[in-house]
Each structure stands twice: as structure tokens, then as C-alpha cells.
Design a protein around this motif. Sequence first.
Motif, PDB file in Angstrom:
ATOM      1  N   MET A 121       0.847  -1.196   0.000  1.00  0.00           N
ATOM      2  CA  MET A 121       0.000   0.000   0.000  1.00  0.00           C
ATOM      3  C   MET A 121       0.890   1.258   0.000  1.00  0.00           C
ATOM      4  O   MET A 121       1.851   1.350   0.775  1.00  0.00           O
ATOM      5  CB  MET A 121      -0.873  -0.021   1.247  1.00  0.00           C
ATOM      6  CG  MET A 121      -1.788  -1.231   1.295  1.00  0.00           C
ATOM      7  SD  MET A 121      -3.218  -1.005   0.245  1.00  0.00           S
ATOM      8  CE  MET A 121      -4.259  -0.156   1.426  1.00  0.00           C
ATOM      9  N   HIS A 122       0.541   2.188  -0.879  1.00  0.00           N
ATOM     10  CA  HIS A 122       1.345   3.416  -1.002  1.00  0.00           C
ATOM     11  C   HIS A 122       0.532   4.477  -1.732  1.00  0.00           C
ATOM     12  O   HIS A 122      -0.520   4.171  -2.320  1.00  0.00           O
ATOM     13  CB  HIS A 122       2.631   3.140  -1.786  1.00  0.00           C
ATOM     14  CG  HIS A 122       2.372   2.741  -3.213  1.00  0.00           C
ATOM     15  ND1 HIS A 122       1.996   1.467  -3.579  1.00  0.00           N
ATOM     16  CD2 HIS A 122       2.411   3.450  -4.369  1.00  0.00           C
ATOM     17  CE1 HIS A 122       1.820   1.409  -4.895  1.00  0.00           C
ATOM     18  NE2 HIS A 122       2.059   2.608  -5.397  1.00  0.00           N
ATOM     19  N   GLN A 123       1.054   5.693  -1.679  1.00  0.00           N
ATOM     20  CA  GLN A 123       0.533   6.777  -2.521  1.00  0.00           C
ATOM     21  C   GLN A 123       1.606   7.087  -3.553  1.00  0.00           C
ATOM     22  O   GLN A 123       2.798   7.091  -3.218  1.00  0.00           O
ATOM     23  CB  GLN A 123       0.283   8.040  -1.689  1.00  0.00           C
ATOM     24  CG  GLN A 123      -0.776   7.916  -0.627  1.00  0.00           C
ATOM     25  CD  GLN A 123      -0.756   9.124   0.306  1.00  0.00           C
ATOM     26  OE1 GLN A 123       0.295   9.527   0.806  1.00  0.00           O
ATOM     27  NE2 GLN A 123      -1.911   9.701   0.535  1.00  0.00           N
ATOM     28  N   ASP A 124       1.222   7.423  -4.756  1.00  0.00           N
ATOM     29  CA  ASP A 124       2.242   7.717  -5.768  1.00  0.00           C
ATOM     30  C   ASP A 124       2.947   9.042  -5.496  1.00  0.00           C
ATOM     31  O   ASP A 124       4.049   9.288  -6.005  1.00  0.00           O
ATOM     32  CB  ASP A 124       1.631   7.677  -7.170  1.00  0.00           C
ATOM     33  CG  ASP A 124       1.460   6.237  -7.635  1.00  0.00           C
ATOM     34  OD1 ASP A 124       1.886   5.316  -6.900  1.00  0.00           O
ATOM     35  OD2 ASP A 124       0.902   6.018  -8.720  1.00  0.00           O
ATOM     36  N   SER A 125       2.345   9.889  -4.641  1.00  0.00           N
ATOM     37  CA  SER A 125       3.014  11.144  -4.270  1.00  0.00           C
ATOM     38  C   SER A 125       4.339  10.867  -3.566  1.00  0.00           C
ATOM     39  O   SER A 125       5.227  11.720  -3.549  1.00  0.00           O
ATOM     40  CB  SER A 125       2.108  11.995  -3.381  1.00  0.00           C
ATOM     41  OG  SER A 125       1.625  11.226  -2.303  1.00  0.00           O
ATOM     42  N   GLY A 209      -2.598  -0.579  -3.930  1.00  0.00           N
ATOM     43  CA  GLY A 209      -1.638  -1.682  -3.956  1.00  0.00           C
ATOM     44  C   GLY A 209      -2.239  -2.802  -4.777  1.00  0.00           C
ATOM     45  O   GLY A 209      -3.314  -2.647  -5.382  1.00  0.00           O
ATOM     46  N   SER A 210      -1.537  -3.952  -4.840  1.00  0.00           N
ATOM     47  CA  SER A 210      -2.090  -5.083  -5.598  1.00  0.00           C
ATOM     48  C   SER A 210      -1.436  -6.377  -5.123  1.00  0.00           C
ATOM     49  O   SER A 210      -0.337  -6.364  -4.568  1.00  0.00           O
ATOM     50  CB  SER A 210      -1.893  -4.894  -7.103  1.00  0.00           C
ATOM     51  OG  SER A 210      -0.519  -4.858  -7.422  1.00  0.00           O
ATOM     52  N   HIS A 211      -2.171  -7.493  -5.350  1.00  0.00           N
ATOM     53  CA  HIS A 211      -1.672  -8.814  -4.951  1.00  0.00           C
ATOM     54  C   HIS A 211      -0.727  -9.367  -6.021  1.00  0.00           C
ATOM     55  O   HIS A 211      -0.639  -8.848  -7.139  1.00  0.00           O
ATOM     56  CB  HIS A 211      -2.852  -9.785  -4.775  1.00  0.00           C
ATOM     57  CG  HIS A 211      -3.670  -9.520  -3.549  1.00  0.00           C
ATOM     58  ND1 HIS A 211      -3.169  -9.671  -2.281  1.00  0.00           N
ATOM     59  CD2 HIS A 211      -4.953  -9.117  -3.408  1.00  0.00           C
ATOM     60  CE1 HIS A 211      -4.117  -9.377  -1.407  1.00  0.00           C
ATOM     61  NE2 HIS A 211      -5.214  -9.025  -2.060  1.00  0.00           N
ATOM     62  N   ILE A 218       1.624 -13.388 -18.030  1.00  0.00           N
ATOM     63  CA  ILE A 218       2.119 -12.083 -17.574  1.00  0.00           C
ATOM     64  C   ILE A 218       0.945 -11.110 -17.404  1.00  0.00           C
ATOM     65  O   ILE A 218      -0.068 -11.238 -18.106  1.00  0.00           O
ATOM     66  CB  ILE A 218       3.161 -11.539 -18.580  1.00  0.00           C
ATOM     67  CG1 ILE A 218       3.913 -10.339 -18.036  1.00  0.00           C
ATOM     68  CG2 ILE A 218       2.517 -11.223 -19.923  1.00  0.00           C
ATOM     69  CD1 ILE A 218       5.158  -9.980 -18.858  1.00  0.00           C
ATOM     70  N   ARG A 219       1.037 -10.185 -16.444  1.00  0.00           N
ATOM     71  CA  ARG A 219       0.021  -9.123 -16.282  1.00  0.00           C
ATOM     72  C   ARG A 219       0.695  -7.773 -16.475  1.00  0.00           C
ATOM     73  O   ARG A 219       1.559  -7.380 -15.697  1.00  0.00           O
ATOM     74  CB  ARG A 219      -0.605  -9.214 -14.887  1.00  0.00           C
ATOM     75  CG  ARG A 219      -1.857  -8.378 -14.730  1.00  0.00           C
ATOM     76  CD  ARG A 219      -1.802  -7.404 -13.575  1.00  0.00           C
ATOM     77  NE  ARG A 219      -0.767  -6.388 -13.731  1.00  0.00           N
ATOM     78  CZ  ARG A 219      -0.493  -5.463 -12.820  1.00  0.00           C
ATOM     79  NH1 ARG A 219      -1.136  -5.434 -11.684  1.00  0.00           N
ATOM     80  NH2 ARG A 219       0.466  -4.556 -13.023  1.00  0.00           N
ATOM     81  N   ARG A 220       0.308  -7.052 -17.556  1.00  0.00           N
ATOM     82  CA  ARG A 220       0.998  -5.808 -17.914  1.00  0.00           C
ATOM     83  C   ARG A 220       0.074  -4.587 -17.774  1.00  0.00           C
ATOM     84  O   ARG A 220      -1.077  -4.621 -18.240  1.00  0.00           O
ATOM     85  CB  ARG A 220       1.499  -5.898 -19.358  1.00  0.00           C
ATOM     86  CG  ARG A 220       2.467  -7.049 -19.596  1.00  0.00           C
ATOM     87  CD  ARG A 220       2.492  -7.477 -21.034  1.00  0.00           C
ATOM     88  NE  ARG A 220       1.161  -7.768 -21.515  1.00  0.00           N
ATOM     89  CZ  ARG A 220       0.812  -7.788 -22.794  1.00  0.00           C
ATOM     90  NH1 ARG A 220       1.701  -7.534 -23.725  1.00  0.00           N
ATOM     91  NH2 ARG A 220      -0.429  -8.067 -23.139  1.00  0.00           N
ATOM     92  N   VAL A 222       0.457  -0.107 -17.842  1.00  0.00           N
ATOM     93  CA  VAL A 222       1.333   1.057 -17.978  1.00  0.00           C
ATOM     94  C   VAL A 222       0.684   2.230 -17.249  1.00  0.00           C
ATOM     95  O   VAL A 222      -0.479   2.566 -17.516  1.00  0.00           O
ATOM     96  CB  VAL A 222       1.578   1.401 -19.455  1.00  0.00           C
ATOM     97  CG1 VAL A 222       2.342   2.716 -19.586  1.00  0.00           C
ATOM     98  CG2 VAL A 222       2.360   0.268 -20.133  1.00  0.00           C
ATOM     99  N   ARG A 223       1.438   2.788 -16.304  1.00  0.00           N
ATOM    100  CA  ARG A 223       0.932   3.960 -15.568  1.00  0.00           C
ATOM    101  C   ARG A 223       1.441   5.218 -16.265  1.00  0.00           C
ATOM    102  O   ARG A 223       2.619   5.320 -16.608  1.00  0.00           O
ATOM    103  CB  ARG A 223       1.457   3.928 -14.135  1.00  0.00           C
ATOM    104  CG  ARG A 223       0.876   5.053 -13.265  1.00  0.00           C
ATOM    105  CD  ARG A 223       1.555   5.129 -11.923  1.00  0.00           C
ATOM    106  NE  ARG A 223       2.933   5.520 -12.066  1.00  0.00           N
ATOM    107  CZ  ARG A 223       3.962   4.856 -11.559  1.00  0.00           C
ATOM    108  NH1 ARG A 223       3.801   3.763 -10.857  1.00  0.00           N
ATOM    109  NH2 ARG A 223       5.200   5.299 -11.743  1.00  0.00           N
ATOM    110  N   VAL A 224       0.513   6.161 -16.500  1.00  0.00           N
ATOM    111  CA  VAL A 224       0.892   7.432 -17.125  1.00  0.00           C
ATOM    112  C   VAL A 224       0.474   8.548 -16.168  1.00  0.00           C
ATOM    113  O   VAL A 224      -0.674   8.566 -15.703  1.00  0.00           O
ATOM    114  CB  VAL A 224       0.198   7.619 -18.491  1.00  0.00           C
ATOM    115  CG1 VAL A 224       0.822   8.792 -19.239  1.00  0.00           C
ATOM    116  CG2 VAL A 224       0.263   6.351 -19.333  1.00  0.00           C
TER     117      VAL A 224
END
Length: 264
Positions: A121-125, A209-211, A218-220, A222-224
Motif C-alpha cells: 500500500m502506497h501513494q504515488d506522491s 496496492g495489488s496482490h 504475464i500481467r501488464r 502502464v501507468r501514465v
Amino acid sequence: MLTTEQIESFNNQGFLRIPQVFTPEEMDRLDEDLEFIIQTWATESMGWTGPWRKVYMDESTEKASKLISIHDLYFYSSAWMRAVTKPDLVSSLSDLMGPNIELHHSTLHAKPPETGHPFPMHQDSAFYLHQDGRYLDVLVHLDDTSHENGEIRFLSGSHKLGHLEHITQTEDGPCTPHLPTTDYSLEDTVPVPAKRGDVVVFNVFTIHGSHINQTDRIRRMVRVGYRDPENKQVAGQSLGRPGLMVCGRRPRLVGDLAFSTEQD
Ligand SMILES: O=C(O)CCC(=O)C(=O)O
């Protein structure tokens, strides 16, 4: 254009799935270029570090767990350049954040089969701190996601907390920023499974977050990242680097200089 309900839901929860922003044909092209980028430029590593790994994974899984990543896909592929500037996508972001939008970065997170890296668990900031919350992250889904392959999960409404302090140090040295596992649990989050071609938008302060990926594929994703150009970056990734204006204009604030062509 987003509906009033979609905008309200985003404002309340801090995240929103927007279905089928990209057509199957666009996805085929993005997929092809992503495979090129993975084979040619990306790196596979143990992924994020920190004591959370031992809480999320047993010993043998933790040792085997891997993450494939690379930043700024549009530096390597014109299909990705078109994707991150796609007018339909950008206009939805404008509905959420206002008329002026600057592209900040993009990052591939591919979870290899079976032991593909979970995310604490996190914030992208914590990775790219800005003055305020006028920053949207967009997860472009290359594959359908589910519990089995580690769909994205959010703590609903957590964007209203603002930026929180993250763990960045252990007694062994620095680690990847994350929130304490004793206070923040994936069990409390809302899963947001999505289809290939969907995007999931979230506020830079929304805790997520994610499991692990338990499937044989594969699980792909892309974060923009996109920001209001008036929301200046304070610290972290890509600090000081100007981004393309993908919507509207860059207002000139007191002290702003035009971009130089000289090296520092
Ligand atoms: O890829 C994932 O499952 C999570 C990604 C994430 O947490 C992020 O991009 O900030």
C-alpha cells in the motif's frame, strides 16, 4: 466526455475505471510495441524493496518474485506517444482536473507469471511529490485483470488525506516508499478489475496496492502521470523535467522562464 456520475464517483472515491478508451486495434499496436520495449529496453528485477515483502510473500515466493519495468514508453514507440496524447483520454482527464494538462511520465509494471510482484500500500506522491493533489495517474490495461493476476486495489476516499509519510528507510538502508503494513492492509481495499483497453484513473494521493500474479500469464499495466502545469513538483522521479502539454496551455507563473536549449 465523462458523465456527472463518473466525475462525482471519482471525487468521492479517488479512482475511476473508464471502459474501452483504446480500441482493440489500438491495443494490438500498443501490445506489439510493448513487447518490443520489454525485449529490447526493459529490465527485470526483484522490484520494490522493503520489509513489506516478508509480510506479503512467503520466503520462497519472495526470493522468486520479479517485476519488469521501464519508464517513458513514448521515448521508444510512436504508438505509445499517440496513446498518451489520445484526445478521448485527455478530454476525460480534463473533466477531472481542468483545462490545462501536462504529461509527466509513464512507467510499465509487468508482473511475470506465478510470482509477479505484489505492490504494498502506497501513494504515488511518495515517488513524485508535487505541491498539491492536481495530479492524475492513469493505468492503461494491456491485459484483463482479476484477483488471480493482481488487479489494482484502492482505499476508497483516501485521496482526501493528502500526502502521508511513507517508510523509506530500514535498519539495512533505504527501501522503496510504502505505508506501514500494520496500519494499511490490502484487505481493506476495493478491487478494480478491468479489461484490456480500459484505463483506471486515480488521484496521486489515493492509497493503493495489488496482490501477486498467481496465473501462468504475464500481467501488464502502464501507468501514465499527468499534472496541472501550475502544480509544481517538489521531489522525486523526473523532477525538473518539462512535459508535453497534452491539453490547454501552460500559464506563466511569477518567476517562470521559457525553456532553455542550453545544457545546465
Ligand atoms: O501494477 C500494479 O499492480 C500497481 C502499480 C502501482 O502501484 C503504481 O503504478 O503505482
